[in-house]
Design an enzyme around this catalytic site. Structure first.
Site, PDB file in Angstrom:
ATOM      1  N   CYS A 383      47.551  40.015  42.818  1.00 58.21           N
ATOM      2  CA  CYS A 383      47.646  41.310  43.545  1.00 58.21           C
ATOM      3  C   CYS A 383      47.403  41.412  44.834  1.00 58.21           C
ATOM      4  O   CYS A 383      48.049  40.937  45.674  1.00 58.21           O
ATOM      5  CB  CYS A 383      46.912  42.324  42.735  1.00 58.21           C
ATOM      6  SG  CYS A 383      47.494  44.069  42.489  1.00 58.21           S
ATOM      7  N   HIS A 509      49.060  41.382  37.306  1.00 54.60           N
ATOM      8  CA  HIS A 509      47.737  40.773  36.756  1.00 54.60           C
ATOM      9  C   HIS A 509      47.876  40.001  35.435  1.00 54.60           C
ATOM     10  O   HIS A 509      47.799  40.590  34.390  1.00 54.60           O
ATOM     11  CB  HIS A 509      46.716  41.981  36.332  1.00 54.60           C
ATOM     12  CG  HIS A 509      46.350  42.668  37.471  1.00 54.60           C
ATOM     13  ND1 HIS A 509      45.179  42.424  38.124  1.00 54.60           N
ATOM     14  CD2 HIS A 509      47.002  43.642  38.300  1.00 54.60           C
ATOM     15  CE1 HIS A 509      45.126  43.326  39.331  1.00 54.60           C
ATOM     16  NE2 HIS A 509      46.111  44.067  39.359  1.00 54.60           N
ATOM     17  N   GLU A 511      45.934  37.899  34.236  1.00 55.55           N
ATOM     18  CA  GLU A 511      44.773  37.874  33.627  1.00 55.55           C
ATOM     19  C   GLU A 511      44.600  38.926  32.219  1.00 55.55           C
ATOM     20  O   GLU A 511      43.953  38.592  31.287  1.00 55.55           O
ATOM     21  CB  GLU A 511      43.396  38.022  34.352  1.00 55.55           C
ATOM     22  CG  GLU A 511      43.126  39.311  35.093  1.00 55.55           C
ATOM     23  CD  GLU A 511      44.079  39.614  36.184  1.00 55.55           C
ATOM     24  OE1 GLU A 511      44.896  38.965  36.422  1.00 55.55           O
ATOM     25  OE2 GLU A 511      43.656  40.640  37.011  1.00 55.55           O
TER      26      GLU A 511
HETATM   27  N1  GLN Z   1      45.069  47.092  46.864  1.00 55.49           N
HETATM   28  C1  GLN Z   1      46.096  46.713  46.694  1.00 55.49           C
HETATM   29  C2  GLN Z   1      47.185  47.630  46.254  1.00 55.49           C
HETATM   30  O1  GLN Z   1      46.751  48.783  45.798  1.00 55.49           O
HETATM   31  C3  GLN Z   1      46.013  45.583  45.615  1.00 55.49           C
HETATM   32  C4  GLN Z   1      45.517  46.053  44.294  1.00 55.49           C
HETATM   33  C5  GLN Z   1      45.056  45.274  43.212  1.00 55.49           C
HETATM   34  O2  GLN Z   1      44.636  44.229  43.698  1.00 55.49           O
HETATM   35  N2  GLN Z   1      44.683  45.544  41.932  1.00 55.49           N
HETATM   36  O3  GLN Z   1      48.168  47.401  46.179  1.00 55.49           O
END
Ligand code: GLN
Length: 534
Positions: A383, A509, A511
């Site tokens: 992410c 994600h 995970e």
């Molecule tokens: N801050 C980034 C976004 O909103 C990544 C979010 C995250 O890592 N969950 O796109």
């Protein structure tokens, strides 16, 4: 479903006794006897969901398939049971009150005074029974967050009392308590447990089973004493001894007959013998490693072990696949600078840059990624970690010196990561990100395809920003490609560098989907790359 049974798990004496793990372990044992089980967490705080809580307050925010931002215990439930949970599996006081107040405003209560009893307790009971209405479950295990005696958990305990009264032995209460060892007295002490059971009794609930967390074995004598004072059968006093991994707990609970006692008390047949063969194989491989790798986990919450819970657990699942030990070294992103990066990241076999929000520690992450890319160390960006990999490549390979995400620098001349179109008009923070499962098409002939072995995948998300497709060609020409793309809106889901031994960034994600029974292929492949890199 009329025959669904309800098991409530409460906690006494202190927090952090592991109600979530006990709930998940009991569920695992019942599941392995052929029963269908789900687990629900009721959280007494007033936030509508933990999505707005920072990790210092509440650890990781876990995201379900249907896009609910939930308590990290739901991650344990999924990892143990290998079954998805949903919004209905995590309810907070905020959500209960929100729905009661909405009903009041709609006029649903027809002039009644709206009160904690019966309106709030009815709403709690409705949310518990809602899970049963799918007709899929033999058992619903409901974990009540907090500790008995907390003011905020009173309505939940009252709802449990009412359900017991209404449904008799279709409901069962498992109370988890602490039996502390007093070194000066050289003894385990049962008094705090007696007090916490008294507290439950004051609220009208007699627990059926006591699960006693302890650092030393409980003698039969002590079990009898606890049983006598707390009004439970001696066989219903279950020892839960400290152990080195949470994955031992189902095995320990099986040895203590927790599942058998539950079934007997609820008049349910034992069905088949518990089958933990696969589980024990997993444990054996995890506990008897033939090799070892060290992965650096870089994030701004390095001091908080719960902040990246699902990532740490995913490494355990992948480690078992390779029968190796994965040492996860937490590294604070704010401590990394161009001058010290070599020293700080020395000896790592792989580097993971964690998800996150906001400016703090961002330059350290970018510096670490440059090091991983140039030194050819296996790299996984998740992410925000993927977004940082894109920023690093833009700055140091494409030469866009001020490239950034508009999250951190809205005025950058190269917004390689930009806010998603659909997010531009959103101002409320709660539950408004791109959340939950979305499909992704994996490009054949890429590392991503090697990892998954299939073209169409689905992964879970939690973000507002995305790769800016205006730059796709520039990146491709310079050697970083999009190897996974959302088929409907072309959002880039996976970026990789084909000339690097293993450099993968994912917008989603992985995970959240790794379980004991199904270790996630991204983690399995990343650990393999780290082993190859030794
Ligand atoms: N801050 C980034 C976004 O909103 C990544 C979010 C995250 O890592 N969950 O796109």
């Amino acid at each position: 479903m009329p025959s669904t049974k309800y098991i409530f798990v409460t906690g006494g004496v202190t927090s952090s006794l592991g109600k979530g793990i006990i709930s998940a372990s009991l569920a695992k044992l019942l599941q392995s006897r052929g029963y269908s089980v789900t687990i629900q967490k009721l959280d007494p705080y007033i936030n509508v969901d933990p999505g707005t809580l920072n990790p210092y307050e509440h650890g990781e925010c876990y995201v379900t398939e249907d896009g609910a931002e939930t308590d990290l215990d739901l991650g344990h439930y999924e990892r143990f049971l290998n079954m998805p949970t949903s919004q209905a599996n995590n309810i907070t006081t905020g959500r209960i009150y929100q729905s009661v107040i909405e009903k009041e405003r709609r006029g649903d209560y027809l002039g009644e005074t709206v009160q904690v009893i019966p309106h709030i307790t009815d709403e709690i009971k409705y949310r518990i029974k809602l899970l049963a209405s799918s007709g899929h479950y033999d058992f619903i295990i409901t974990e009540i967050g907090g500790t008995v005696g907390d003011i905020e958990s009173l309505p939940y305990i009252e709802a449990v009392r009412q359900m017991r009264w209404e449904m008799g032995n279709r409901c069962l209460v498992v109370h988890l308590t602490l039996i502390p060892y007093l070194a000066a007295a050289g003894e385990l002490k049962s008094k705090p447990t007696q007090h916490s059971v008294k507290m439950l009794l004051e609220q009208g609930v007699q627990p059926d089973i006591l699960v006693c967390r302890t650092e030393r074995h409980l003698s039969e004598n002590l079990k009898h004493k606890i049983a006598l004072f707390c009004n439970v059968e001696p066989t219903s006093v279950i020892e839960s001894i400290d152990t080195d991994t949470i994955y031992n707990v189902p095995v320990l609970m099986k040895a203590e007959n927790l599942d058998k006692v539950v079934l007997r008390k609820m008049n349910m047949p034992e069905n088949q013998e518990t089958d933990l063969v696969k589980w024990e194989e997993f444990l054996y491989r995890f506990k008897n490693p033939n090799d070892e790798v060290t992965i650096g986990l870089i994030g701004k919450y390095a001091e908080l072990k719960d902040a990246y819970k699902s990532i740490s657990e995913s490494f355990i699942h992948a480690a078992s696949v390779h029968q190796c030990r994965v040492k996860v070294k937490m590294i604070h992103s704010e401590e990394i600078e161009p001058g010290n990066v070599k020293d700080v990241l020395k000896g790592l076999n792989g580097i993971l840059v964690a998800p996150g929000f906001g400016e703090r520690g961002i330059e350290g992450k970018i510096t670490a990624i440059q090091y991983a890319r140039e030194e050819k160390i296996p790299f996984l960006g998740i992410c925000l970690g993927m977004q940082c990999a894109v920023i690093e490549f833009a700055r140091n390979v494409l030469g866009f010196k001020d490239a950034h995400s508009t999250e951190m620098n809205p005025r950058t001349s190269h917004p390689v990561i930009d806010i998603m179109e659909a997010q531009k008009k959103i101002s409320c923070k709660g539950g408004t990100m791109r959340l939950g499962a979305y499909p992704c098409e994996v490009v054949e002939g890429t590392k991503a395809f090697d990892i998954y072995g299939i073209k169409s995948i689905s992964e879970r998300h939690r973000h507002r920003y995305e790769f800016n497709n205006k730059y796709l060609e520039d990146f491709k020409k310079a050697g970083m490609i999009a190897s996974g793309i959302n088929p409907t809106d072309c959002l880039v889901e996976i970026m990789e560098i084909p000339s690097h031994p293993w450099f993968v960034g994912v917008q989603f994600h992985p995970e959240y989907k790794s379980t004991v029974a199904r270790p996630h292929p991204v983690f399995v492949a990343f650990v393999k790359a780290a082993l190859d890199n030794k």
